[in-house]
Enzyme design. Structure first.
Site, PDB file in Angstrom:
ATOM      1  N   THR A  39       1.013  -1.532  -0.504  1.00 39.69           N
ATOM      2  CA  THR A  39      -0.096  -0.390   0.340  1.00 39.69           C
ATOM      3  C   THR A  39       1.010   1.086  -0.156  1.00 39.69           C
ATOM      4  O   THR A  39       2.309   1.391   0.559  1.00 39.69           O
ATOM      5  CB  THR A  39      -1.272  -0.294   1.358  1.00 39.69           C
ATOM      6  N   ARG A  45     -14.980  -6.260   0.614  1.00 39.24           N
ATOM      7  CA  ARG A  45     -13.831  -5.891   1.278  1.00 39.24           C
ATOM      8  C   ARG A  45     -13.441  -4.599   1.385  1.00 39.24           C
ATOM      9  O   ARG A  45     -12.709  -4.401  -0.016  1.00 39.24           O
ATOM     10  CB  ARG A  45     -13.121  -7.025   1.695  1.00 39.24           C
ATOM     11  N   GLY A  65     -10.723  -2.143   2.963  1.00 41.63           N
ATOM     12  CA  GLY A  65     -10.078  -1.799   4.215  1.00 41.63           C
ATOM     13  C   GLY A  65      -9.849  -0.671   4.822  1.00 41.63           C
ATOM     14  O   GLY A  65     -10.793   0.378   4.734  1.00 41.63           O
ATOM     15  N   ASP A  66      -8.591   0.390   5.767  1.00 43.30           N
ATOM     16  CA  ASP A  66      -8.815   1.381   6.484  1.00 43.30           C
ATOM     17  C   ASP A  66      -8.305   2.577   5.639  1.00 43.30           C
ATOM     18  O   ASP A  66      -8.966   3.836   5.657  1.00 43.30           O
ATOM     19  CB  ASP A  66      -8.202   0.835   7.344  1.00 43.30           C
ATOM     20  N   THR A  84      -0.938   1.274   6.684  1.00 43.99           N
ATOM     21  CA  THR A  84      -0.768   0.627   5.573  1.00 43.99           C
ATOM     22  C   THR A  84      -0.540  -0.858   7.662  1.00 43.99           C
ATOM     23  O   THR A  84       0.297  -0.653   8.192  1.00 43.99           O
ATOM     24  CB  THR A  84       0.603   0.698   5.491  1.00 43.99           C
ATOM     25  N   GLY A  85      -1.454  -2.031   6.878  1.00 46.86           N
ATOM     26  CA  GLY A  85      -0.914  -2.977   7.591  1.00 46.86           C
ATOM     27  C   GLY A  85      -2.377  -3.678   7.709  1.00 46.86           C
ATOM     28  O   GLY A  85      -3.545  -2.903   6.881  1.00 46.86           O
ATOM     29  N   GLY A  93      -5.405  -3.953   7.165  1.00 49.67           N
ATOM     30  CA  GLY A  93      -6.618  -3.255   7.684  1.00 49.67           C
ATOM     31  C   GLY A  93      -7.896  -3.492   8.820  1.00 49.67           C
ATOM     32  O   GLY A  93      -8.469  -2.289   9.329  1.00 49.67           O
TER      33      GLY A  93
HETATM   34  N1  ASP Z   1      -4.379  -1.204   4.590  1.00 49.31           N
HETATM   35  C1  ASP Z   1      -4.265  -1.851   3.454  1.00 49.31           C
HETATM   36  C2  ASP Z   1      -5.127  -2.549   3.447  1.00 49.31           C
HETATM   37  O1  ASP Z   1      -6.519  -3.114   4.904  1.00 49.31           O
HETATM   38  C3  ASP Z   1      -3.269  -2.998   3.222  1.00 49.31           C
HETATM   39  C4  ASP Z   1      -2.290  -2.783   3.648  1.00 49.31           C
HETATM   40  O2  ASP Z   1      -1.588  -1.544   4.284  1.00 49.31           O
HETATM   41  O3  ASP Z   1      -0.838  -3.226   2.847  1.00 49.31           O
HETATM   42  O4  ASP Z   1      -6.568  -2.272   3.016  1.00 49.31           O
END
Ligand code: ASP
Length: 310
Positions: A176, A204, A206-207, A227-228, A230
């Site tokens: 991301t 789905r 994400g955040d 990033t992480g 979500g």
């Molecule tokens: N945060 C992102 C999500 O959950 C994924 C990522 O940060 O790689 O969609």
């Protein structure tokens, strides 16, 4: 001298140092540097934080190295559904898109949602219609196809797993993307863009596209891009929590972000990182994973690119 600066990230995860060849590492470093440099040049000339983060994220979306725009991961159904958001710290205005296909630069669509629509968050096919109406660049499905992503998806599909892009150690690609900036006028901005999680189902989201979870900016406090995993970032409302701790608890950006990324999230089982810059130009980039693609450049002309803990 007025303080200003830009930070960017290209995703956090369990990246294996051993599998990063010198060539691969260099390719990532170059792409990250290119992204923050373009935003920085703008800030240096007196340009706004919103333009700087937008330009930086577009560079990262156009690079197939990252999980955003070109290079986005595959959904369970074999599509690419992208999420993005942008927020202006001065006005608290924001724009976001979720589950959008074929739009070359989802972050530009988020920007247009903010500037040209009456909404904050739009999704799916109707969002694509809006992008076309606004004359944004649309690409074919082939444009988003990347061999390595396809393999990664097949593996997740067979294992019945939904995974963070960057946790696929055999994958040559991570992340991301996001950017945060403070301009010479004291304005903050944040932007994030992603293809989401590998093999995600049911539309789905994400955040990244959720204001307050993965993306947030407020001139009174800070600008943040996360990033992480979500689902955890949504439940912990990470970006806004950090800003709120600064506002109500009078914590510094450093204290607030350390507490949320290193204690609150891990206690729930959440993995990832974030980049943040405050209204004075202080910068943080904590992560509770093995690595996070990241970089910055500030008004003192200091610059940095990092991948692992160093
Ligand atoms: N945060 C992102 C999500 O959950 C994924 C990522 O940060 O790689 O969609």
């Amino acid at each position: 001298m007025k303080n200003y600066g830009i930070m960017i990230h290209g995703g956090a995860g369990t990246m294996s140092k051993a599998k990063m060849t010198k060539w691969k590492t260099e390719a990532y470093r170059q792409a990250l540097k290119r992204a923050y440099s373009i935003g920085y040049q703008n800030l240096h000339k007196g340009g706004g934080a919103m333009d700087a983060v937008l330009e930086a994220v577009v560079v990262l979306e156009n690079s197939s190295l990252f999980n955003a725009g070109k290079g986005s991961v595959f959904t369970h159904e074999g599509d690419h559904e992208m999420d993005a958001a942008i927020m202006e710290g001065k006005t608290l205005q924001a724009g976001a898109v979720a589950g959008v296909k074929y739009v070359k630069n989802p972050v530009c669509l988020a920007d247009v949602v903010m500037k040209k629509s009456k909404h904050v968050l739009v999704s799916g096919e109707k969002a694509l219609e809006f992008a076309k109406e606004q004359g944004l660049e649309i690409e074919s499905k082939e444009y988003f196809y990347e061999e390595v992503r396809h393999k990664q998806w097949q593996k997740a599909l067979n294992a019945g797993k939904v995974s963070l892009d960057h946790d696929e150690e055999e994958s040559a690609k991570y992340g991301t993307v996001g950017a945060v900036a403070l301009d010479k006028h004291g304005n903050l901005a944040a932007a994030t863009s992603t293809g989401g999680m590998v093999n995600k189902k049911y539309g789905r989201i994400g955040d990244s596209s959720l204001i307050g979870s993965g993306t947030y900016a407020n001139n009174e406090t800070c600008a943040i891009s996360c990033t992480g995993h979500g689902e955890y970032y949504i439940r912990a409302v990470v970006a806004h929590d950090i800003s709120a701790r600064m506002l109500y608890k009078e914590q510094s950006l450093q204290e607030a972000s350390e507490e949320v990324i290193m204690r609150v999230l891990p206690a729930m089982g959440g993995r990832g990182g974030m980049i943040g810059i405050d209204h004075e130009g202080n910068m943080v980039m904590p992560f509770n994973t093995k690595g996070m693609y990241r970089g910055f450049k500030n008004a003192k002309n200091e610059e940095f690119v990092g991948i692992f803990k160093e």
